[in-house]
Design a protein around this motif. Structure first.
Motif, PDB file in Angstrom:
ATOM      1  N   GLN A   8       0.801  -1.221   0.000  1.00 22.72           N
ATOM      2  CA  GLN A   8       0.000   0.000   0.000  1.00 22.72           C
ATOM      3  C   GLN A   8       0.836   1.274   0.000  1.00 22.72           C
ATOM      4  N   ILE A  64      -0.036   9.737  -2.938  1.00 21.49           N
ATOM      5  CA  ILE A  64      -0.170  10.164  -1.547  1.00 21.49           C
ATOM      6  C   ILE A  64       0.509  11.523  -1.355  1.00 21.49           C
ATOM      7  N   THR A  92      -3.922  10.374   7.712  1.00 18.42           N
ATOM      8  CA  THR A  92      -5.155   9.637   7.420  1.00 18.42           C
ATOM      9  C   THR A  92      -5.790   9.063   8.676  1.00 18.42           C
ATOM     10  N   GLY A  93      -4.979   8.871   9.734  1.00 18.30           N
ATOM     11  CA  GLY A  93      -5.520   8.362  10.990  1.00 18.30           C
ATOM     12  C   GLY A  93      -6.080   9.451  11.889  1.00 18.30           C
ATOM     13  N   MET A  94      -6.047  10.700  11.423  1.00 23.52           N
ATOM     14  CA  MET A  94      -6.554  11.850  12.172  1.00 23.52           C
ATOM     15  C   MET A  94      -6.040  11.875  13.615  1.00 23.52           C
ATOM     16  N   ARG A 109       0.195   5.341  -6.440  1.00 28.79           N
ATOM     17  CA  ARG A 109      -0.786   5.949  -5.537  1.00 28.79           C
ATOM     18  C   ARG A 109      -0.302   7.335  -5.120  1.00 28.79           C
ATOM     19  N   ALA A 113       1.587  12.834   5.184  1.00 29.46           N
ATOM     20  CA  ALA A 113       0.342  12.546   4.475  1.00 29.46           C
ATOM     21  C   ALA A 113      -0.220  11.187   4.877  1.00 29.46           C
ATOM     22  N   VAL A 114       0.651  10.190   5.032  1.00 28.48           N
ATOM     23  CA  VAL A 114       0.198   8.855   5.438  1.00 28.48           C
ATOM     24  C   VAL A 114      -0.380   8.885   6.851  1.00 28.48           C
TER      25      VAL A 114
END
Length: 274
Positions: free
Chosen positions: A109, A168, A127-129, A166, A123-124
């Motif tokens: 991923q 990202i 995504t988990g805020m 991808r 950025a990665v």
């Protein structure tokens, strides 16, 4: 007189760092804004770090050592502080990763954490805020210091080609990230292979996994699910993972052809010829 928040330095590495910063600053007869001026930052930032409201970066710790002539005291402490900012479920793996002599990873991923640029990692992780994104990013960058050792672990990375495509973080972030991968092309300790789309089905359609090998300890397999990570030294699991990884390596492009594939994607998708 304003109330001064007291810290228990035994509670955590972050508390200890804050209390030591205040102790050393006061020992030098400096106010927070005076130390901030020496570090080219605000006195408010000094106060936030002293009261654990802000996590120090390695750059900050090194600047404090230089300003207060503390002989690397804070530079040594900050590694523990940043390690403590990792998610609790991930810390055992990070500890083992730092001790490994050989790291093999298949990533379907995203780029492996040790190879991520700061912008890509941000950025990665966003995504988990998370509540404190800056601390998580700093902790991930700190993990990468094992690659800077005089004798770092041998790393073998197999990336699904989808990882290269991808986008990202956007165009500029991906261009820099692929450039970062190409920087390892001449690194004797790091080998990167791309598992191309044309390979079709392969032995790890179930997802990503890592294999860690040690000089004196049993091998470990690490996997992650939606919310946590799992390590095992079960011989049967290690044997199965090793077999799958060998097949992935055999199916993937050679290291040289992988460099060419990364370069091609970088040019065609992100408009830059390396």
């Amino acid at each position: 007189m304003a109330n001064i928040q007291t810290l228990d330095p035994t509670l955590s590495p972050l508390n200890y760092f804050g209390s030591e910063l205040r102790r050393m600053r006061e020992a030098h007869g400096l106010k927070q804004n005076e130390l901030g001026a020496k570090l080219y930052c605000t006195g408010s930032l000094i106060g936030q770090i002293e009261t654990t409201k802000k996590v120090p970066t390695r750059e900050f710790a090194e600047a404090v050592d230089q300003a207060l002539r503390t002989d690397g005291h804070f530079s040594r402490l900050v590694g523990l502080v940043l390690r403590s900012q990792l998610p609790s479920w991930f810390r055992p793996y990070a500890d083992m990763e730092a001790k490994a002599a050989y790291i093999s990873t298949f990533q379907s991923q995203v780029v492996y954490g040790l190879l991520q640029t700061e912008a890509y990692a941000r950025a990665v992780l966003a995504t988990g805020m998370p509540d404190d994104l800056d601390s998580l990013v700093a902790a991930r960058m700190e993990r990468q210091r094992i690659l800077e050792r005089e004798q770092p672990p041998v790393c073998w990375v197999v990336l699904d080609e989808a990882v290269l495509h991808r986008p990202i973080g956007g165009h500029e972030v991906m261009r820099a990230q692929l450039g970062r991968l190409l920087e390892f092309a001449s690194n004797r300790w790091m080998q990167i292979q791309v598992l191309p789309f044309e390979a079709g089905e392969h032995t790890s359609l179930d997802g990503s996994f890592n294999l860690l090998r040690f000089d004196d300890d049993p091998d470990i397999v690490y996997t992650e699910d939606l919310i946590s990570g799992h390590m095992t030294a079960n011989p049967d699991t290690v044997r199965e993972a090793s077999l799958r990884y060998a097949r992935l390596q055999a199916t993937a492009l050679s290291v040289e052809k992988s460099v060419a594939r990364i370069s091609r994607v970088m040019e065609e998708r992100y408009g830059d010829r390396p």
